[in-house]
Design a protein around this motif. Structure first.
Motif, PDB file in Angstrom:
ATOM      1  N   ASP A 101       7.554  43.519  23.538  1.00  0.00           N
ATOM      2  CA  ASP A 101       8.365  42.715  24.500  1.00  0.00           C
ATOM      3  C   ASP A 101       7.861  41.361  24.436  1.00  0.00           C
ATOM      4  OD1 ASP A 101       5.952  43.172  25.562  1.00  0.00           O
ATOM      5  OD2 ASP A 101       6.565  43.932  27.459  1.00  0.00           O
ATOM      6  N   ILE A 102       6.840  41.112  23.515  1.00  0.00           N
ATOM      7  CA  ILE A 102       6.411  39.535  22.929  1.00  0.00           C
ATOM      8  C   ILE A 102       6.617  39.569  21.685  1.00  0.00           C
ATOM      9  CG2 ILE A 102       5.220  39.155  25.225  1.00  0.00           C
ATOM     10  CD1 ILE A 102       2.745  39.206  23.630  1.00  0.00           C
ATOM     11  N   LYS A 103       6.811  38.641  20.954  1.00  0.00           N
ATOM     12  CA  LYS A 103       7.133  38.319  19.649  1.00  0.00           C
ATOM     13  C   LYS A 103       5.738  38.246  18.849  1.00  0.00           C
ATOM     14  CE  LYS A 103       9.312  35.187  16.205  1.00  0.00           C
ATOM     15  NZ  LYS A 103       9.953  36.341  15.547  1.00  0.00           N
ATOM     16  N   VAL A 104       5.806  39.049  17.864  1.00  0.00           N
ATOM     17  CA  VAL A 104       4.654  39.097  17.054  1.00  0.00           C
ATOM     18  C   VAL A 104       5.155  37.958  15.927  1.00  0.00           C
ATOM     19  CG1 VAL A 104       3.323  40.160  15.080  1.00  0.00           C
ATOM     20  CG2 VAL A 104       3.960  41.287  17.074  1.00  0.00           C
ATOM     21  N   ASN A 105       4.231  37.034  15.567  1.00  0.00           N
ATOM     22  CA  ASN A 105       4.668  35.906  14.855  1.00  0.00           C
ATOM     23  C   ASN A 105       4.559  36.123  13.237  1.00  0.00           C
ATOM     24  OD1 ASN A 105       5.437  32.859  14.630  1.00  0.00           O
ATOM     25  ND2 ASN A 105       3.696  32.672  14.061  1.00  0.00           N
ATOM     26  N   ASN A 106       3.561  37.106  12.639  1.00  0.00           N
ATOM     27  CA  ASN A 106       3.258  37.458  11.413  1.00  0.00           C
ATOM     28  C   ASN A 106       3.173  38.540  11.162  1.00  0.00           C
ATOM     29  OD1 ASN A 106       4.165  34.670   9.858  1.00  0.00           O
ATOM     30  ND2 ASN A 106       2.651  34.054  11.269  1.00  0.00           N
ATOM     31  N   LEU A 107       3.278  39.129   9.853  1.00  0.00           N
ATOM     32  CA  LEU A 107       2.766  40.569   9.750  1.00  0.00           C
ATOM     33  C   LEU A 107       2.020  40.580   8.287  1.00  0.00           C
ATOM     34  CD1 LEU A 107       2.692  43.617  10.305  1.00  0.00           C
ATOM     35  CD2 LEU A 107       4.922  43.795   9.239  1.00  0.00           C
ATOM     36  N   ILE A 108       0.901  41.292   8.374  1.00  0.00           N
ATOM     37  CA  ILE A 108       0.017  41.563   6.959  1.00  0.00           C
ATOM     38  C   ILE A 108      -0.053  42.726   6.626  1.00  0.00           C
ATOM     39  CG2 ILE A 108      -2.075  41.114   5.853  1.00  0.00           C
ATOM     40  CD1 ILE A 108      -2.678  38.755   7.706  1.00  0.00           C
ATOM     41  N   ILE A 109       0.582  43.417   5.643  1.00  0.00           N
ATOM     42  CA  ILE A 109       0.311  44.857   5.258  1.00  0.00           C
ATOM     43  C   ILE A 109      -0.490  44.731   3.973  1.00  0.00           C
ATOM     44  CG2 ILE A 109       1.547  46.947   4.587  1.00  0.00           C
ATOM     45  CD1 ILE A 109       3.942  45.537   6.071  1.00  0.00           C
ATOM     46  N   ILE A 110      -1.635  45.895   4.085  1.00  0.00           N
ATOM     47  CA  ILE A 110      -2.373  46.164   2.879  1.00  0.00           C
ATOM     48  C   ILE A 110      -2.105  47.339   2.378  1.00  0.00           C
ATOM     49  CG2 ILE A 110      -4.798  45.893   2.022  1.00  0.00           C
ATOM     50  CD1 ILE A 110      -3.844  43.333   2.815  1.00  0.00           C
ATOM     51  N   ASP A 111      -1.679  47.538   1.230  1.00  0.00           N
ATOM     52  CA  ASP A 111      -1.326  48.827   0.702  1.00  0.00           C
ATOM     53  C   ASP A 111      -2.215  49.443  -0.275  1.00  0.00           C
ATOM     54  OD1 ASP A 111      -0.250  51.077  -0.552  1.00  0.00           O
ATOM     55  OD2 ASP A 111       1.506  50.012  -1.060  1.00  0.00           O
ATOM     56  N   ASN A 112      -3.048  50.341   0.201  1.00  0.00           N
ATOM     57  CA  ASN A 112      -4.242  50.972  -0.870  1.00  0.00           C
ATOM     58  C   ASN A 112      -3.672  51.593  -1.993  1.00  0.00           C
ATOM     59  OD1 ASN A 112      -6.954  50.377  -0.010  1.00  0.00           O
ATOM     60  ND2 ASN A 112      -6.737  51.221   1.749  1.00  0.00           N
ATOM     61  N   ASN A 113      -2.668  50.998  -2.704  1.00  0.00           N
ATOM     62  CA  ASN A 113      -2.189  51.638  -4.078  1.00  0.00           C
ATOM     63  C   ASN A 113      -1.671  53.046  -3.655  1.00  0.00           C
ATOM     64  OD1 ASN A 113      -1.827  51.718  -6.850  1.00  0.00           O
ATOM     65  ND2 ASN A 113      -3.585  52.913  -7.177  1.00  0.00           N
ATOM     66  N   SER A 114      -0.552  52.935  -2.628  1.00  0.00           N
ATOM     67  CA  SER A 114       0.430  53.981  -2.484  1.00  0.00           C
ATOM     68  C   SER A 114       1.003  54.679  -3.517  1.00  0.00           C
ATOM     69  CB  SER A 114       1.171  53.832  -1.207  1.00  0.00           C
ATOM     70  OG  SER A 114       0.300  53.619  -0.082  1.00  0.00           O
ATOM     71  N   ALA A 115       1.229  55.822  -3.785  1.00  0.00           N
ATOM     72  CA  ALA A 115       2.018  56.401  -4.805  1.00  0.00           C
ATOM     73  C   ALA A 115       3.205  56.919  -4.332  1.00  0.00           C
ATOM     74  CB  ALA A 115       1.333  57.574  -5.429  1.00  0.00           C
ATOM     75  N   ASP A 116       3.619  56.820  -3.014  1.00  0.00           N
ATOM     76  CA  ASP A 116       4.957  57.117  -2.527  1.00  0.00           C
ATOM     77  C   ASP A 116       5.788  55.976  -2.550  1.00  0.00           C
ATOM     78  OD1 ASP A 116       3.820  55.520  -0.479  1.00  0.00           O
ATOM     79  OD2 ASP A 116       3.806  57.079   1.115  1.00  0.00           O
ATOM     80  N   LEU A 117       6.855  55.882  -1.368  1.00  0.00           N
ATOM     81  CA  LEU A 117       7.650  54.913  -1.117  1.00  0.00           C
ATOM     82  C   LEU A 117       7.329  53.705  -0.520  1.00  0.00           C
ATOM     83  CD1 LEU A 117      11.130  57.162  -0.733  1.00  0.00           C
ATOM     84  CD2 LEU A 117      10.161  55.993  -2.830  1.00  0.00           C
ATOM     85  N   THR A 118       6.053  53.387  -0.328  1.00  0.00           N
ATOM     86  CA  THR A 118       5.675  52.432   0.339  1.00  0.00           C
ATOM     87  C   THR A 118       6.209  51.173   0.024  1.00  0.00           C
ATOM     88  OG1 THR A 118       3.766  53.562   1.365  1.00  0.00           O
ATOM     89  CG2 THR A 118       3.617  51.078   1.335  1.00  0.00           C
ATOM     90  N   GLU A 119       6.056  50.628  -1.252  1.00  0.00           N
ATOM     91  CA  GLU A 119       6.619  49.292  -1.646  1.00  0.00           C
ATOM     92  C   GLU A 119       7.925  49.186  -1.435  1.00  0.00           C
ATOM     93  OE1 GLU A 119       5.446  46.472  -5.443  1.00  0.00           O
ATOM     94  OE2 GLU A 119       5.159  48.606  -5.710  1.00  0.00           O
ATOM     95  N   LYS A 120       8.729  50.215  -1.772  1.00  0.00           N
ATOM     96  CA  LYS A 120      10.203  49.998  -1.701  1.00  0.00           C
ATOM     97  C   LYS A 120      10.584  49.877  -0.326  1.00  0.00           C
ATOM     98  CE  LYS A 120      11.427  52.469  -5.820  1.00  0.00           C
ATOM     99  NZ  LYS A 120      12.390  53.533  -6.453  1.00  0.00           N
ATOM    100  N   THR A 121       9.738  50.701   0.737  1.00  0.00           N
ATOM    101  CA  THR A 121      10.259  50.376   2.092  1.00  0.00           C
ATOM    102  C   THR A 121       9.826  49.181   2.623  1.00  0.00           C
ATOM    103  OG1 THR A 121       9.594  52.879   2.331  1.00  0.00           O
ATOM    104  CG2 THR A 121       9.487  51.368   4.213  1.00  0.00           C
ATOM    105  N   VAL A 122       8.639  48.407   2.113  1.00  0.00           N
ATOM    106  CA  VAL A 122       8.226  47.136   2.540  1.00  0.00           C
ATOM    107  C   VAL A 122       9.346  46.040   2.102  1.00  0.00           C
ATOM    108  CG1 VAL A 122       6.698  45.505   2.538  1.00  0.00           C
ATOM    109  CG2 VAL A 122       6.016  47.632   3.005  1.00  0.00           C
ATOM    110  N   ASN A 123       9.689  46.234   0.888  1.00  0.00           N
ATOM    111  CA  ASN A 123      10.628  45.501   0.249  1.00  0.00           C
ATOM    112  C   ASN A 123      11.796  45.356   1.049  1.00  0.00           C
ATOM    113  OD1 ASN A 123       8.886  44.221  -1.622  1.00  0.00           O
ATOM    114  ND2 ASN A 123       9.362  45.787  -3.026  1.00  0.00           N
ATOM    115  N   ARG A 124      12.453  46.748   1.282  1.00  0.00           N
ATOM    116  CA  ARG A 124      13.581  46.663   2.044  1.00  0.00           C
ATOM    117  C   ARG A 124      13.866  46.150   3.381  1.00  0.00           C
ATOM    118  NH1 ARG A 124      14.598  50.553   5.577  1.00  0.00           N
ATOM    119  NH2 ARG A 124      13.288  52.068   4.597  1.00  0.00           N
ATOM    120  N   ILE A 125      12.361  46.460   3.973  1.00  0.00           N
ATOM    121  CA  ILE A 125      12.282  45.814   5.489  1.00  0.00           C
ATOM    122  C   ILE A 125      12.132  44.300   5.321  1.00  0.00           C
ATOM    123  CG2 ILE A 125      10.630  45.611   7.382  1.00  0.00           C
ATOM    124  CD1 ILE A 125       9.672  48.593   6.987  1.00  0.00           C
ATOM    125  N   LYS A 126      11.755  43.563   4.376  1.00  0.00           N
ATOM    126  CA  LYS A 126      11.689  42.191   4.352  1.00  0.00           C
ATOM    127  C   LYS A 126      13.117  41.641   4.259  1.00  0.00           C
ATOM    128  CE  LYS A 126       7.518  41.455   1.858  1.00  0.00           C
ATOM    129  NZ  LYS A 126       6.880  40.624   0.484  1.00  0.00           N
TER     130      LYS A 126
END
Length: 311
Positions: A30-55
């Motif tokens: 209910d209040i805005k988050v200004n920026n988002l940092i995501i650290i991916d510990n070398n995931s082998a699933d769809l994490t990278e594709k998911t983040v790129n889609r969300i962007k």
């Protein structure tokens, strides 16, 4: 009044579905988050594709999503260490909101933390109230019972504002002012997993100032096992193996913040636990014994090498 800006930090590993849910919940606070940092510990699933889609989705209204996929798994501790550095070096927001990829904050979780910062502007950090999927208490902060000048502890002094003075907390959901990070440094990446958040939050309350649990800031931790860490009840060999870090890091924290007597007691307690594990029977008894002993040996090895456990 100047509006305080918040950057959220998530460390993730092979949980793309949960990560997406967490990001959505952050985006719809209910209040805005200004920026988002995501650290991916070398995931082998769809994490990278998911983040790129969300962007690319207009519903995710972050000015910037800083996504880093590491070449190896450096554990939660290594991920948070890097995330804190990125926040300090690349962003100028006032607060860092830290959480795991399986932490589901309620819609007003962040605003409750920010409101608490107005009540106690000199606090070193604020922690959310964490429960399991079934509403059981999880990741419970340690209440600060240290006596004040008159000999009594003052943990309840802000109870009317639903704030409880605490000593340590976990990284499931913390709001940390930039000034606190500047004074205390970063979490210790070498811890890999377990104990890094305890060390860091105790460092904050020791070096910077008091911290508070915010009762109205609620987060559901989606960990499948809501029980406190206990090697005796673990049956998964891969998870049992990770307990070597738990025992090593607990001893490192005790050595850093406790007395020599408390460290000796903790070592003896862990030695006793290893033999209880050995004689409890079952397929994992010998393995659990070896893991506990390994953690104790790792503690002494790192102490002997005098590794700088400061940042």
């Amino acid at each position: 009044m100047t509006i305080k800006k918040v950057t959220a930090l998530i460390v993730t590993y092979n949980r793309a579905d949960m990560l997406e849910k967490t990001i959505n919940l952050i985006a719809n606070q209910d209040i805005k988050v200004n920026n988002l940092i995501i650290i991916d510990n070398n995931s082998a699933d769809l994490t990278e594709k998911t983040v790129n889609r969300i962007k690319t989705e207009t519903s995710m209204e972050f000015p910037r999503i800083a996504y880093t996929k590491l070449s190896e798994n450096v554990g939660g501790a290594g991920g948070f260490n890097l995330g804190f550095k990125i926040f300090q070096e690349q962003f100028d927001d006032d607060y860092l909101w830290v959480m795991d990829d399986d932490a589901f904050p309620e819609k007003d979780a962040l605003s409750s933390l920010v409101d608490a910062s107005k009540t106690v502007p000199d606090a070193s950090f604020f922690a959310s109230s964490v429960v399991s999927q079934d509403g059981l208490p999880m990741n419970v902060s340690v209440v600060d019972l240290k006596p004040t000048a008159n000999g009594y502890s003052d943990w309840y002094m802000l109870a009317a504002e639903k704030l409880i003075k605490i000593q340590t907390a976990t990284f499931v959901s913390l709001l940390i002012p930039r000034e606190s990070i500047e004074k205390a440094g970063y979490p210790i990446g070498q811890y890999f997993i377990w104990g890094d958040d305890t060390e860091y939050t105790q460092r904050l309350t020791t070096l910077v100032g008091p911290a508070y649990l915010v009762a109205d800031s609620k987060v559901v931790h989606m960990r499948s096992n809501p029980r406190a860490l206990d090697i005796m009840s673990e049956t998964n060999p891969d998870r049992i193996s990770m307990y070597r870090y738990f025992y090593r890091n607990t001893l490192l924290n005790t050595a850093k913040f406790g007395s020599k007597l408390s460290l000796l007691r903790k070592i003896l307690k862990f030695e006793s636990e290893s033999f209880v594990a050995l004689f409890k029977g079952g397929k994992t008894s010998w393995y659990s014994f070896r893991v506990i002993q390994t953690g104790i040996i790792m503690f002494f090895a790192y102490r002997k090498r005098k590794v700088p456990w400061t940042k």
